[in-house]
Design a protein around this motif. Structure first.
Motif, short mmCIF file in Angstrom:
data_model
loop_
_atom_site.label_atom_id
_atom_site.label_comp_id
_atom_site.label_asym_id
_atom_site.label_seq_id
_atom_site.Cartn_x
_atom_site.Cartn_y
_atom_site.Cartn_z
N TRP A 40 9.11 -26.87 22.39
CA TRP A 40 10.21 -27.92 21.64
C TRP A 40 9.92 -29.05 22.39
N PRO A 44 16.69 -26.57 21.80
CA PRO A 44 17.28 -26.42 20.53
C PRO A 44 18.64 -26.19 20.26
N TYR A 50 21.52 -27.62 14.91
CA TYR A 50 21.87 -25.99 15.40
C TYR A 50 22.86 -25.31 15.10
N TRP A 55 20.21 -25.21 9.54
CA TRP A 55 19.36 -24.68 10.64
C TRP A 55 18.73 -23.30 10.06
N LEU A 58 15.79 -23.15 8.12
CA LEU A 58 14.29 -23.60 8.65
C LEU A 58 13.54 -22.54 9.20
N GLN A 60 11.01 -21.14 12.11
CA GLN A 60 10.78 -21.79 13.56
C GLN A 60 9.68 -22.84 13.58
N GLN A 62 9.45 -25.35 11.54
CA GLN A 62 10.15 -26.69 10.97
C GLN A 62 11.16 -27.00 11.95
N ARG A 63 11.84 -25.93 12.54
CA ARG A 63 12.71 -26.34 13.76
C ARG A 63 12.06 -27.06 14.82
N SER A 67 12.62 -30.93 16.28
CA SER A 67 12.99 -31.24 17.57
C SER A 67 12.19 -32.35 18.14
#
Length: 296
Positions: A40, A44, A50, A55, A58, A60, A62-63, A67
């Protein structure tokens, strides 16, 4: 018998600390280290979306991408404010005694901030994402605030901006889920900003002591408005485009997100308590501080 500390005792102590404990980001950070796509850019749980429906929609990947963009936004806004901070301090130094420790430490802090600004810029480049900075309107307002903010409101604003980042970065630097470059940037900033915050607190206490009436009211208003501008700008809505979210939709979700609001209040807890103790956060300004998300 109680001994009153000399007015130069804090600057002198900070100068000694600076001589013993300082970093050079050019050599102390491995800027050539590869970006690990599984790590990250920041924690997160502290990200603006979040826990929201956006969220949950999305992946993983994309998250993690988001970040990187969100931490770049925070870094670029930190850089923008440090440029304002340096100008405020140099204006004070212009009329200071060049033989005194007070001016010597002020110049040492400006030198630190030059290196921090370079460090933030290089960290954004490291991730290959935009240096978002604050929204264009706020960028223009920054010039106005830089021209009018003087006295304790200047140092109070410096303290709030630095301490909200300090609280967040103390957690970042220990989180092994986060990219090594982000963690090292946080570690350097935490160590050196501890001195800057001590100096800012000392200046606030000293300069507020004799204020009353309209002079105090002016400082209260300027502090609240400057900190509102900084806090609300940390996450530029344009970051949401990186994962296909309309910036207006993302901004609305973030501002209404109880997780993000709790994070902002957690970041603001220490500096706001200090400002309240020193008469710079009166009841009549609480609405502005709530709008900044720093007060519940």
């Amino acid at each position: 018998m109680t001994t009153t500390a000399s007015p130069t005792s804090v600057p002198e102590r900070l100068l000694r600390s600076s001589a013993r404990h300082s970093y050079d980001p050019e050599v102390d950070i491995d800027w050539d280290a590869p970006v690990d796509p599984t790590l990250w850019g920041m924690q997160p749980e502290r990200m603006s979306l979040y826990g929201t429906d956006l969220w949950e929609g999305l992946t993983q990947e994309q998250r993690i991408t988001l970040s990187h963009h969100e931490v770049a936004s925070i870094a670029s806004v930190g850089l923008w404010f440090e440029l304002i901070l340096m100008q405020m301090m140099l204006r004070d130094a212009y009329d200071d005694d060049p033989t005194a420790a007070h001016m010597h430490y002020a110049l040492t802090e400006v030198a630190d901030e030059c290196r921090h600004s370079t460090m933030f810029g290089k960290s954004i480049a490291h991730f290959g994402v935009p240096a978002y900075g604050p929204p264009a309107k706020v960028h223009r307002l920054g010039r106005l605030f830089n021209a009018v903010v003087r006295g304790p409101s200047a140092y109070a604003s410096i303290l709030v901006a630095e301490e909200i980042l300090d609280t967040w970065q103390r957690e970042v630097m220990k989180d092994e889920r986060v990219q090594p470059v982000t963690r090292m940037v946080a570690r350097i900033h935490v160590l050196e900003e501890a001195r800057h915050m001590t100096f800012a607190r000392d200046e606030v206490r000293r300069q507020v002591a004799d204020l009353s009436g309209l002079a105090l009211l002016k400082q209260q208003v300027l502090t609240a408005q400057t900190c509102f501008m900084v806090a609300r700008s940390l996450v530029n809505p344009e970051i949401y485009r990186a994962v296909g979210i309309d910036p207006r939709v993302g901004r609305r979700a973030a501002l209404g997100n109880p997780h993000y609001r709790a994070t902002m209040q957690w970041m603001g807890e220490k500096p706001l308590a200090f400002l309240r103790e020193n008469r710079l956060l009166p009841a009549h300004q609480e609405r502005t501080w709530r709008g900044a998300l720093l007060l519940g």
